[in-house]
Scaffold this motif. Structure first.
Motif, PDB file in Angstrom:
ATOM      1  N   TRP A  32      55.344 -30.290 -45.282  1.00 54.47           N
ATOM      2  CA  TRP A  32      55.034 -31.674 -45.645  1.00 54.47           C
ATOM      3  C   TRP A  32      53.698 -32.101 -45.078  1.00 54.47           C
ATOM      4  CZ3 TRP A  32      59.842 -35.402 -45.068  1.00 54.47           C
ATOM      5  CH2 TRP A  32      60.720 -35.171 -46.154  1.00 54.47           C
ATOM      6  N   ARG A  35      51.349 -37.657 -45.821  1.00 53.45           N
ATOM      7  CA  ARG A  35      51.738 -38.583 -46.881  1.00 53.45           C
ATOM      8  C   ARG A  35      53.191 -38.370 -47.299  1.00 53.45           C
ATOM      9  NH1 ARG A  35      48.517 -36.271 -52.248  1.00 53.45           N
ATOM     10  NH2 ARG A  35      49.966 -34.537 -52.682  1.00 53.45           N
ATOM     11  N   ASP A  36      53.645 -37.111 -47.291  1.00 49.68           N
ATOM     12  CA  ASP A  36      55.033 -36.817 -47.649  1.00 49.68           C
ATOM     13  C   ASP A  36      55.979 -37.407 -46.606  1.00 49.68           C
ATOM     14  OD1 ASP A  36      53.962 -35.259 -49.750  1.00 49.68           O
ATOM     15  OD2 ASP A  36      53.880 -33.493 -48.433  1.00 49.68           O
ATOM     16  N   CYS A  39      56.216 -41.145 -47.014  1.00 51.57           N
ATOM     17  CA  CYS A  39      57.097 -41.450 -48.142  1.00 51.57           C
ATOM     18  C   CYS A  39      58.558 -41.315 -47.719  1.00 51.57           C
ATOM     19  CB  CYS A  39      56.778 -40.521 -49.304  1.00 51.57           C
ATOM     20  SG  CYS A  39      57.688 -40.890 -50.814  1.00 51.57           S
ATOM     21  N   THR A  84      60.684 -35.937 -52.710  1.00 53.75           N
ATOM     22  CA  THR A  84      59.854 -36.711 -51.786  1.00 53.75           C
ATOM     23  C   THR A  84      58.384 -36.331 -51.937  1.00 53.75           C
ATOM     24  OG1 THR A  84      61.678 -36.912 -50.211  1.00 53.75           O
ATOM     25  CG2 THR A  84      59.449 -37.261 -49.355  1.00 53.75           C
ATOM     26  N   ALA A  88      55.526 -38.870 -53.181  1.00 56.89           N
ATOM     27  CA  ALA A  88      54.374 -39.164 -52.322  1.00 56.89           C
ATOM     28  C   ALA A  88      53.072 -38.965 -53.081  1.00 56.89           C
ATOM     29  CB  ALA A  88      54.408 -38.282 -51.079  1.00 56.89           C
ATOM     30  N   TYR A  91      51.873 -41.831 -55.423  1.00 57.08           N
ATOM     31  CA  TYR A  91      51.232 -43.026 -54.871  1.00 57.08           C
ATOM     32  C   TYR A  91      49.708 -42.967 -55.043  1.00 57.08           C
ATOM     33  CZ  TYR A  91      55.363 -45.088 -52.614  1.00 57.08           C
ATOM     34  OH  TYR A  91      56.568 -45.693 -52.362  1.00 57.08           O
ATOM     35  N   LEU A  97      50.939 -46.416 -50.045  1.00 51.96           N
ATOM     36  CA  LEU A  97      52.011 -45.960 -49.152  1.00 51.96           C
ATOM     37  C   LEU A  97      52.103 -46.856 -47.928  1.00 51.96           C
ATOM     38  CD1 LEU A  97      52.079 -42.052 -49.020  1.00 51.96           C
ATOM     39  CD2 LEU A  97      54.019 -43.588 -49.310  1.00 51.96           C
TER      40      LEU A  97
END
Length: 217
Positions: A32, A35-36, A39, A84, A88, A91, A97
């Motif tokens: 990840w 940003r992930d 989210c 997810t 993410a 966005y 976010l």
């Protein structure tokens, strides 16, 4: 209840202070980006709101420790994890976010502050007091705060009291105490497999080193 609020506020502040470039950096969650993870925090805040708005009348079946269980380490094949990552990416702009986390996250924080600690709530087919549910989430927020800043050495760390409480929770979940020579942060990182133990840490752990890591979910 107060520790939930402090841990959650500290994590949201850490997100608010990220630069746009930071969102594209890796996080402490394998596979990840930052940003992930952010989210995922939005989804977590939604879960808090849903749970606190789901009253239960039966006796509690879980507490802050038994809410969690030791699970198999993630393989990257979980459909929700894949969702997810896609969400993410949708966005596109980091400020979206940030805005969504601030919006939903602030609401979750307010709901937690208004909750009756003795009131019962339902989640995932289980019943807890609201106080135990929020205490359990201190571990969630603290671990993800460490994940968020894993590659951001200048970022603020989680509150010390959150780290200490999370250590207590993890030791309760796995049914074992870590050596006192381990800092609270090191217990969380090593215990959950976020970093490998050093040779000295393996020696201090003794036979317990073979049980690592403890993935929880």
């Amino acid at each position: 209840m107060d520790l939930f609020s402090r841990s959650w506020a500290a994590l949201r502040t850490a997100v608010a202070e990220l630069s746009d470039d930071d969102f594209a950096r890796p996080s402490g969650c394998t596979g990840w980006l930052v940003r992930d993870l952010v989210c995922h925090l939005v989804i977590g805040a939604q879960d808090v709101l849903i749970t606190l708005a789901t009253p239960a009348t039966t006796e509690p079946t879980r507490d802050a420790v038994t809410y969690w269980k030791v699970v198999e380490p993630p393989t990257g094949d979980d459909p929700l994890d894949a969702l997810t990552v896609r969400l993410a990416a949708a966005y596109e702009e980091p400020w979206l976010l940030r805005f969504h986390l601030d919006d939903v996250g602030s609401a979750a924080g307010r709901a937690a502050g208004l909750a009756d600690p003795a009131g019962r709530v339902g989640t995932q087919g289980q019943v807890l007091t609201a106080g135990d549910y929020l205490r359990a989430y201190v571990l969630e927020w603290t671990l993800h705060h460490l994940d968020l800043i894993a590659h951001l050495p200048d970022a603020a760390e989680p509150p010390a009291e959150g780290l200490a409480r999370s250590r207590e929770l993890l030791e309760g979940i796995v049914g074992a105490e870590f050596p006192r020579s381990f800092t609270d942060k090191d217990v969380l990182l090593v215990g959950t497999g976020r970093r490998a133990p050093t040779e000295a840490e393996k020696a201090a752990l003794g036979e317990s080193a073979a049980r690592l890591p403890f993935a929880i979910g």
